[in-house]
Design an enzyme around this catalytic site. Structure first.
Site, short mmCIF file in Angstrom:
data_model
loop_
_atom_site.label_atom_id
_atom_site.label_comp_id
_atom_site.label_asym_id
_atom_site.label_seq_id
_atom_site.Cartn_x
_atom_site.Cartn_y
_atom_site.Cartn_z
N HIS A 59 0.83 -1.21 0.00
CA HIS A 59 0.00 0.00 0.00
C HIS A 59 0.86 1.25 0.00
O HIS A 59 2.05 1.20 0.28
CB HIS A 59 -0.97 0.03 1.20
CG HIS A 59 -0.32 -0.02 2.54
ND1 HIS A 59 -0.15 -1.19 3.26
CD2 HIS A 59 0.19 0.95 3.33
CE1 HIS A 59 0.44 -0.92 4.41
NE2 HIS A 59 0.67 0.37 4.48
N HIS A 64 4.12 6.99 3.85
CA HIS A 64 5.04 5.86 3.64
C HIS A 64 4.60 4.97 2.48
O HIS A 64 3.45 5.01 2.06
CB HIS A 64 5.22 5.02 4.91
CG HIS A 64 3.98 4.32 5.40
ND1 HIS A 64 3.13 4.88 6.33
CD2 HIS A 64 3.47 3.10 5.13
CE1 HIS A 64 2.14 4.03 6.60
NE2 HIS A 64 2.32 2.94 5.88
N GLU A 110 7.72 0.78 4.89
CA GLU A 110 7.19 -0.25 5.79
C GLU A 110 7.33 -1.60 5.09
O GLU A 110 7.14 -1.71 3.89
CB GLU A 110 5.70 0.06 6.06
CG GLU A 110 5.00 -0.96 6.94
CD GLU A 110 3.51 -0.61 7.13
OE1 GLU A 110 2.95 0.15 6.32
OE2 GLU A 110 2.92 -1.12 8.10
CO CO Z 1 1.12 1.23 6.31
#
Ligand code: CO
Length: 136
Positions: A7, A78, A128
Site C-alpha cells: 500500500h 510511507h 514499511e
Molecule cells: Co502502512
C-alpha cells in the site's frame, strides 16, 4: 523476499473528509477503518489491486502521525512493501546497514506483522515492510 507494493499511506488531518474524498469523489472501494493501537493510528483502506491506499490518522490525537501532521500537514507518509518472510528481510537489510524503527516487527492492520525502515536509510522515504497474516 519482497513480493509487491502492499500500500501507499497518506497522513490525513481529517479522516472522515478524506474517506469521503476517496470513496465518493474518486469512487474507490472502501474497506472500512481499523484502529492500530501499537502504531497509535486510525487507518482506512481502499483496495486498488494489486495495491491499496491507506489513510492514516492519529488515534486519540497522539503519536507519530500527530507529530507528522503538526510539522508538515497531510501528505504521502510511507510506502509499504509486502514480504513473504519479514524476519529474513530484516536480518538481510540490517546486515547491509539499514536502520529500522523498533527492534522487531509489531502487529499492524489486518493482523500483518510490520516494521518500518528509517527514512534516512532510504533517501528520505519511510518504508514499511509487511508480512500478511498466514504468509509464513
Ligand atoms: Co502502512
Amino acid at each position: 523476499m519482497i513480493t509487491g507494493l502492499d500500500h501507499i499511506a497518506i497522513a490525513v488531518p481529517n479522516l472522515e473528509a478524506a474517506i469521503q474524498r476517496f470513496m465518493t469523489d474518486f469512487g474507490l472501494d472502501y474497506e472500512g477503518t481499523q484502529d492500530v493501537e501499537t502504531a497509535q493510528t486510525s487507518t482506512a483502506f481502499f483496495p486498488l489491486p494489486p495495491t491499496s491506499i491507506e489513510l492514516v490518522h492519529p488515534l486519540n490525537g497522539a503519536g507519530p502521525i500527530a507529530t507528522y501532521l503538526e510539522k508538515r500537514g497531510g501528505g504521502i507518509h510511507h510506502l509499504c512493501f509486502r514480504t513473504n518472510d519479514i524476519d529474513a528481510d530484516v536480518i538481510r537489510l540490517k546486515a547491509k546497514g539499514y536502520q529500522f524503527i523498533g527492534e522487531k516487527p509489531t502487529p499492524g492492520a489486518h493482523g500483518a506483522r510490520v516494521i518500518f525502515i528509517h527514512p534516512k536509510s532510504c533517501d528520505g522515504v519511510l518504508v514499511e515492510l509487511s508480512e500478511p497474516q498466514g504468509e509464513h
